[in-house]
Scaffold this active site. Structure first.
Site, PDB file in Angstrom:
ATOM      1  N   GLU A 101      -6.075  -6.898   9.506  1.00 46.58           N
ATOM      2  CA  GLU A 101      -5.714  -7.027   8.504  1.00 46.58           C
ATOM      3  C   GLU A 101      -5.213  -7.859   6.960  1.00 46.58           C
ATOM      4  O   GLU A 101      -4.943  -8.700   7.899  1.00 46.58           O
ATOM      5  CB  GLU A 101      -3.931  -5.677   8.317  1.00 46.58           C
ATOM      6  CG  GLU A 101      -3.879  -4.891   7.391  1.00 46.58           C
ATOM      7  CD  GLU A 101      -2.972  -3.758   7.101  1.00 46.58           C
ATOM      8  OE1 GLU A 101      -2.174  -3.224   7.969  1.00 46.58           O
ATOM      9  OE2 GLU A 101      -2.545  -2.902   6.024  1.00 46.58           O
ATOM     10  N   HIS A 149       6.354 -10.266  10.339  1.00 45.66           N
ATOM     11  CA  HIS A 149       7.022  -9.773   8.568  1.00 45.66           C
ATOM     12  C   HIS A 149       8.690 -10.083   8.810  1.00 45.66           C
ATOM     13  O   HIS A 149       8.826 -10.296  10.342  1.00 45.66           O
ATOM     14  CB  HIS A 149       6.254  -8.522   8.618  1.00 45.66           C
ATOM     15  CG  HIS A 149       4.967  -8.333   8.052  1.00 45.66           C
ATOM     16  ND1 HIS A 149       4.647  -9.123   7.361  1.00 45.66           N
ATOM     17  CD2 HIS A 149       3.681  -7.653   8.716  1.00 45.66           C
ATOM     18  CE1 HIS A 149       3.305  -8.769   6.974  1.00 45.66           C
ATOM     19  NE2 HIS A 149       2.861  -7.909   7.780  1.00 45.66           N
ATOM     20  N   ASP A 205      -3.458  -8.760   4.716  1.00 44.35           N
ATOM     21  CA  ASP A 205      -1.718  -9.886   4.657  1.00 44.35           C
ATOM     22  C   ASP A 205      -1.708 -10.799   6.045  1.00 44.35           C
ATOM     23  O   ASP A 205      -1.337 -11.848   5.708  1.00 44.35           O
ATOM     24  CB  ASP A 205      -0.370  -8.480   5.019  1.00 44.35           C
ATOM     25  CG  ASP A 205      -0.728  -8.030   6.100  1.00 44.35           C
ATOM     26  OD1 ASP A 205      -1.905  -7.569   6.987  1.00 44.35           O
ATOM     27  OD2 ASP A 205       0.363  -6.856   6.264  1.00 44.35           O
ATOM     28  N   ASP A 248       2.306  -7.318  13.868  1.00 41.04           N
ATOM     29  CA  ASP A 248       3.211  -6.412  13.097  1.00 41.04           C
ATOM     30  C   ASP A 248       4.438  -5.611  14.040  1.00 41.04           C
ATOM     31  O   ASP A 248       5.493  -4.758  13.735  1.00 41.04           O
ATOM     32  CB  ASP A 248       2.501  -5.328  12.558  1.00 41.04           C
ATOM     33  CG  ASP A 248       1.424  -5.761  10.989  1.00 41.04           C
ATOM     34  OD1 ASP A 248       1.667  -6.501  10.882  1.00 41.04           O
ATOM     35  OD2 ASP A 248       0.573  -4.486  10.688  1.00 41.04           O
ATOM     36  N   TYR A 275      10.111  -0.072   7.811  1.00 41.76           N
ATOM     37  CA  TYR A 275       8.820  -0.508   8.927  1.00 41.76           C
ATOM     38  C   TYR A 275       8.145   0.650   9.486  1.00 41.76           C
ATOM     39  O   TYR A 275       7.150   0.695   9.570  1.00 41.76           O
ATOM     40  CB  TYR A 275       8.449  -2.012   9.447  1.00 41.76           C
ATOM     41  CG  TYR A 275       7.414  -2.538   9.228  1.00 41.76           C
ATOM     42  CD1 TYR A 275       6.938  -3.332   8.039  1.00 41.76           C
ATOM     43  CD2 TYR A 275       6.709  -2.354  10.733  1.00 41.76           C
ATOM     44  CE1 TYR A 275       5.556  -3.811   8.338  1.00 41.76           C
ATOM     45  CE2 TYR A 275       6.309  -3.345  10.653  1.00 41.76           C
ATOM     46  CZ  TYR A 275       5.243  -3.688   9.985  1.00 41.76           C
ATOM     47  OH  TYR A 275       3.702  -3.908   9.621  1.00 41.76           O
ATOM     48  N   HIS A 294       0.959  -1.260  -0.151  1.00 36.10           N
ATOM     49  CA  HIS A 294       0.047   0.072  -0.096  1.00 36.10           C
ATOM     50  C   HIS A 294       1.191   1.091   0.121  1.00 36.10           C
ATOM     51  O   HIS A 294       0.930   1.986   0.741  1.00 36.10           O
ATOM     52  CB  HIS A 294      -1.030  -0.165   1.575  1.00 36.10           C
ATOM     53  CG  HIS A 294      -0.686  -0.394   2.483  1.00 36.10           C
ATOM     54  ND1 HIS A 294       0.280   0.241   3.245  1.00 36.10           N
ATOM     55  CD2 HIS A 294      -0.863  -1.395   3.314  1.00 36.10           C
ATOM     56  CE1 HIS A 294       0.269   0.032   4.174  1.00 36.10           C
ATOM     57  NE2 HIS A 294      -0.886  -0.826   4.460  1.00 36.10           N
ATOM     58  N   HIS A 328      -4.750  -9.221  14.480  1.00 34.64           N
ATOM     59  CA  HIS A 328      -4.685  -8.141  13.706  1.00 34.64           C
ATOM     60  C   HIS A 328      -4.789  -8.546  12.900  1.00 34.64           C
ATOM     61  O   HIS A 328      -5.070  -9.512  11.598  1.00 34.64           O
ATOM     62  CB  HIS A 328      -2.950  -8.079  13.739  1.00 34.64           C
ATOM     63  CG  HIS A 328      -3.336  -6.449  12.329  1.00 34.64           C
ATOM     64  ND1 HIS A 328      -4.030  -5.687  12.495  1.00 34.64           N
ATOM     65  CD2 HIS A 328      -2.136  -6.235  12.060  1.00 34.64           C
ATOM     66  CE1 HIS A 328      -3.545  -5.007  11.425  1.00 34.64           C
ATOM     67  NE2 HIS A 328      -2.283  -4.642  11.048  1.00 34.64           N
ATOM     68  N   HIS A 353      -1.278  -1.268  14.797  1.00 31.73           N
ATOM     69  CA  HIS A 353      -0.788  -0.202  14.183  1.00 31.73           C
ATOM     70  C   HIS A 353      -3.145  -0.047  13.511  1.00 31.73           C
ATOM     71  O   HIS A 353      -2.933   1.223  13.529  1.00 31.73           O
ATOM     72  CB  HIS A 353      -0.433  -0.068  12.941  1.00 31.73           C
ATOM     73  CG  HIS A 353      -0.173  -0.677  11.890  1.00 31.73           C
ATOM     74  ND1 HIS A 353      -0.727   0.003  11.286  1.00 31.73           N
ATOM     75  CD2 HIS A 353      -0.681  -2.082  11.825  1.00 31.73           C
ATOM     76  CE1 HIS A 353      -0.616  -1.161   9.885  1.00 31.73           C
ATOM     77  NE2 HIS A 353      -0.395  -2.125  10.176  1.00 31.73           N
TER      78      HIS A 353
HETATM   79 FE1  FEO Z   1      -0.968  -4.213   9.418  1.00 33.56          FE
HETATM   80 FE2  FEO Z   1       1.293  -6.544   8.516  1.00 33.56          FE
HETATM   81  O1  FEO Z   1      -1.017  -5.471   8.845  1.00 33.56           O
END
Ligand code: FEO
Length: 405
Positions: free
Chosen positions: A84, A228, A86, A167, A195, A28, A82, A148
């Site tokens: 999101e 990640h 991904d 994250d 990051y 993004h 989380h 986040h």
């Molecule tokens: Fe906030 Fe890795 O997604």
């Protein structure tokens, strides 16, 4: 597939069952030049738990890695730290395949998952501090709102002092090395900073609160497993990354002065180069970042550890240059702190570009030096001298600010 895509051991009870995305170059708007990983973890306790999932296209790899150590149907609990996509893109399919007894998320997480995957019901909300027994292991949840997303939470595997940090403490780095201690420190530092700058920089207060909550929980971290990038498992590495987060939250000004600009016919660039000379002569460390060669996410990374942000724009159709508007919009959202700065640029008949840059820097609470350097068409020797003097003035103010910090 389970003979190809295999789980990797993190501890005696925890396996990595995520996916490596070697291809991803844009997250993004953030340039992920080294790709990324989507980490998911299988806890092989008396009651088997899956912590987080992966991006939708990697569902089969996730299930194959799980199947390499256990029948996926044996998973009783799924935790979504989380929402999101991904980390949840394949979650509805995984729930369907696994048929767990329970899926847990924070209260905001249950709402977010319902809004993402219309029809995914039955997800149980857990409270801050709640625990779930896995028999010989215990999962404990720490709510970390806005680190986040509103739904964000952390999970700990209490007996192993292992933090599933979603994250947090992560980075976009595709690697087949599971552990941070097997990777070059400079790569870890760069990608972790990038990051933080591009994802977490606007959320300093919630991050400090989250770090405080982990401390309050009395967890002596032995392993930090983010969603990640590599896993942190050596004490010195955990101290390194936690210490970095504390510093990035503080954003103490440094002598680095980031000069961001674009140019139409080379005039604004000439001013940038003269400002850079002035900055250097004044004791600052200029870093010129022409927008024809620098991505907005690399600029954000440099700004994270800078003390000055100087921005140059030509005027095009009575507006600041579109690339400059792009990077300023991005940086404004990231809310960097403790910066001094200035605006400059060349114009033809109206110096609207410099005015707009100045207004945006003001809105970002950048302490401005000077009124903004505006030069009609092509700078002459006197204009370049003025640009040099602006660089000197910014460096001088930076010196004062650094001495005070
Ligand atoms: Fe906030 Fe890795 O997604």
């Amino acid at each position: 597939m389970k003979d190809v895509f295999k789980a990797q051991k993190v501890t005696d009870t925890v396996y990595w069952v995520g996916a490596i995305d070697w291809v991803l170059r844009d997250f993004h708007g953030y340039a992920t030049n080294r790709g990324t990983t989507y980490n998911a973890y299988l806890v092989l306790a008396d009651t088997v738990a899956l912590i987080d999932a992966v991006k939708a296209p990697f569902k089969d790899e996730l299930l194959a890695r799980i199947a390499s150590v256990i029948d996926p149907k044996n998973i009783s609990i799924i935790v979504s730290n989380h929402s999101e996509m991904d980390h949840t893109g394949c979650l509805p399919d995984v729930i369907e395949a696994v048929e767990p007894d329970a899926v847990y998320a924070s209260r905001a997480g249950t709402e977010a998952l319902a809004r993402h995957f219309h029809g995914t019901g039955g997800i149980v909300a857990v409270e801050d501090g709640q625990t779930v027994s896995l028999g010989n292991r215990t999962l404990s949840f720490i709510e970390t709102k806005m680190v986040h997303w509103p739904d964000s939470m952390l999970s700990t595997l209490v007996e192993e002092q292992l933090l599933f940090s979603q994250d947090g403490f992560g980075m976009h780095l595709a690697t087949s090395e599971l552990f941070a201690d097997r990777l070059p420190r400079e790569v870890l530092e760069f990608e972790a900073a990038k990051y933080f700058a591009n994802i977490l920089m606007p959320l300093v207060s919630p991050i400090l609160k989250a770090l405080g909550k982990v401390q309050e929980a009395g967890i002596e971290l032995a392993v930090v497993a983010p969603d990640h990038g590599p896993i942190w498992r050596r004490r010195e590495d955990i101290e390194f990354i936690v210490g970095k987060y504390a510093g990035w939250c503080e954003q103490k000004p440094t002598r680095k002065a980031v000069v961001v600009y674009d140019t139409m016919w080379g005039s604004t660039e000439r001013l940038a180069r003269a400002i850079g000379e002035g900055l250097k002569a004044g004791g600052a460390e200029p870093k010129l970042m022409p927008l024809k060669g620098c991505h907005r996410s690399d600029i954000a990374t440099e700004v994270l550890e800078a003390g000055a942000l100087v921005v140059g724009s030509p005027t095009l159709n009575n507006m600041m240059f579109p690339t400059v508007a792009d990077v300023l919009t991005y940086l404004q959202g990231l809310r960097p702190k403790n910066l001094v700065g200035a605006a400059f640029g060349s114009y033809g008949w109206a110096a609207a570009g410099v005015k707009q840059v100045r207004e945006t820097l003001e809105a970002m609470k950048v302490e401005l030096v000077g009124e903004g350097l505006k030069v009609k068409y092509v700078p002459d020797g006197s204009d370049l001298k003025e640009a040099y003097s602006l660089g000197l003035a910014v460096a001088e103010r930076l010196r004062e600010v650094c001495a005070r910090a």
